[in-house]
Design a protein around this motif. Structure first.
Motif, mmCIF file in Angstrom:
data_model
loop_
_atom_site.group_PDB
_atom_site.id
_atom_site.type_symbol
_atom_site.label_atom_id
_atom_site.label_comp_id
_atom_site.label_asym_id
_atom_site.label_seq_id
_atom_site.Cartn_x
_atom_site.Cartn_y
_atom_site.Cartn_z
ATOM 1 N N PRO A 94 4.784 2.247 -4.233
ATOM 2 C CA PRO A 94 4.175 1.148 -3.461
ATOM 3 C C PRO A 94 2.728 0.856 -3.854
ATOM 4 O O PRO A 94 2.178 -0.167 -3.484
ATOM 5 C CB PRO A 94 4.237 1.653 -2.016
ATOM 6 N N GLY A 95 2.121 1.752 -4.632
ATOM 7 C CA GLY A 95 0.738 1.553 -5.053
ATOM 8 C C GLY A 95 0.596 0.818 -6.365
ATOM 9 O O GLY A 95 -0.519 0.671 -6.878
ATOM 10 N N LEU A 96 1.698 0.343 -6.936
ATOM 11 C CA LEU A 96 1.652 -0.378 -8.212
ATOM 12 C C LEU A 96 1.194 -1.816 -7.945
ATOM 13 O O LEU A 96 1.994 -2.725 -7.794
ATOM 14 C CB LEU A 96 3.020 -0.334 -8.896
ATOM 15 N N THR A 97 -0.107 -2.008 -7.886
ATOM 16 C CA THR A 97 -0.673 -3.292 -7.461
ATOM 17 C C THR A 97 -0.300 -4.477 -8.350
ATOM 18 O O THR A 97 -0.132 -5.579 -7.832
ATOM 19 C CB THR A 97 -2.208 -3.192 -7.325
ATOM 20 N N PRO A 98 -0.141 -4.316 -9.677
ATOM 21 C CA PRO A 98 0.297 -5.476 -10.463
ATOM 22 C C PRO A 98 1.670 -6.004 -10.017
ATOM 23 O O PRO A 98 1.928 -7.201 -10.089
ATOM 24 C CB PRO A 98 0.335 -4.946 -11.894
ATOM 25 N N GLN A 132 -7.294 -2.940 -9.353
ATOM 26 C CA GLN A 132 -6.196 -2.817 -8.388
ATOM 27 C C GLN A 132 -6.484 -3.622 -7.116
ATOM 28 O O GLN A 132 -5.615 -4.311 -6.594
ATOM 29 C CB GLN A 132 -5.972 -1.346 -8.025
ATOM 30 N N ARG A 133 -7.718 -3.542 -6.637
ATOM 31 C CA ARG A 133 -8.077 -4.266 -5.416
ATOM 32 C C ARG A 133 -8.026 -5.784 -5.647
ATOM 33 O O ARG A 133 -7.638 -6.547 -4.773
ATOM 34 C CB ARG A 133 -9.466 -3.836 -4.941
ATOM 35 N N SER A 134 -8.383 -6.227 -6.852
ATOM 36 C CA SER A 134 -8.331 -7.667 -7.135
ATOM 37 C C SER A 134 -6.882 -8.160 -7.176
ATOM 38 O O SER A 134 -6.573 -9.237 -6.685
ATOM 39 C CB SER A 134 -9.064 -8.009 -8.432
ATOM 40 N N TYR A 135 -5.981 -7.352 -7.753
ATOM 41 C CA TYR A 135 -4.552 -7.713 -7.734
ATOM 42 C C TYR A 135 -4.049 -7.853 -6.299
ATOM 43 O O TYR A 135 -3.371 -8.822 -5.958
ATOM 44 C CB TYR A 135 -3.721 -6.643 -8.443
#
Length: 199
Positions: free
Chosen positions: A46-50, A84-87
């Motif tokens: 669940p942490g795969l931001t892309p 990651q935060r921007s995604y």
């Protein structure tokens, strides 16, 4: 595809490969298969931001969408990188827009773009110094406008980023009987490389 789906969860690189497979399907216009890959990659990680960002481009969010809650929880994680935060910010902005929350949409979009820009700092003074060096490296022979005279052959330079249409433009120009194309040349790349090393 079958290999990725059977091996998923065993190795982080396979999970990343499932995301990449989703990108390939997206580029091929196979949106359903693309969405399936992104959803599967998020089930495993669940942490795969892309994947959150890519999935956001393929779906319309509803009020009780679990992915939105997942992204909001993840967004508060202080260990996230700027990228990651921007995604996540871009995906959350899309969700806010879908849900009609204009204020959150604008705030998230502005913050995500700010984060993305911070990854590629631009220094005005450094850019000015680079262009001054280019001017020194390619001095102008005569600053005065050239007197009118009979037309003579002049070079036409077609410049651009990869896959931006420069080859097509060159081919179109080459169809004219008075134009001769030489194809891609590394002359300027080599010259600019030398200049950038002098800065």
């Amino acid at each position: 595809r079958e290999y990725c789906l059977t091996e998923v969860g065993k190795d982080a690189s396979v999970n990343a490969l499932i995301h990449d497979l989703g990108i390939v399907f997206l580029q091929l216009g196979r949106n359903e298969q693309s969405r399936e890959m992104f959803e599967r990659s998020l089930e495993v990680d669940p942490g795969l931001t892309p994947s959150h960002y890519a999935l956001a481009t393929l779906k319309r969010y509803t009020e009780h969408d679990e992915q939105v809650q997942q992204m909001l929880r993840l967004y508060d994680d202080s260990s996230l990188s700027t990228l990651q935060r921007s995604y996540l910010g871009l995906a959350l902005a899309k969700a806010a827009r879908d849900l009609g929350d204009t204020e959150s949409f604008e705030a998230m979009l502005m913050e995500a773009n700010r984060l993305r820009r911070s990854l590629y700092p631009f220094a005005v003074e450094q850019a000015k110094a680079f262009f001054k060096a280019l001017k020194r490296h390619f001095p102008v022979a005569n600053e005065k406008p050239a007197p009118k005279r009979e037309l003579q052959p002049v070079p036409i330079f077609v410049l651009g980023m990869p896959r931006s249409g420069t080859t097509l433009t060159e081919q179109i120009l080459d169809c004219h009987p008075a134009v001769g194309a030489i194809g891609e040349s590394n002359y300027f790349a080599e010259k600019f490389d030398g200049v950038s090393r002098q800065l």
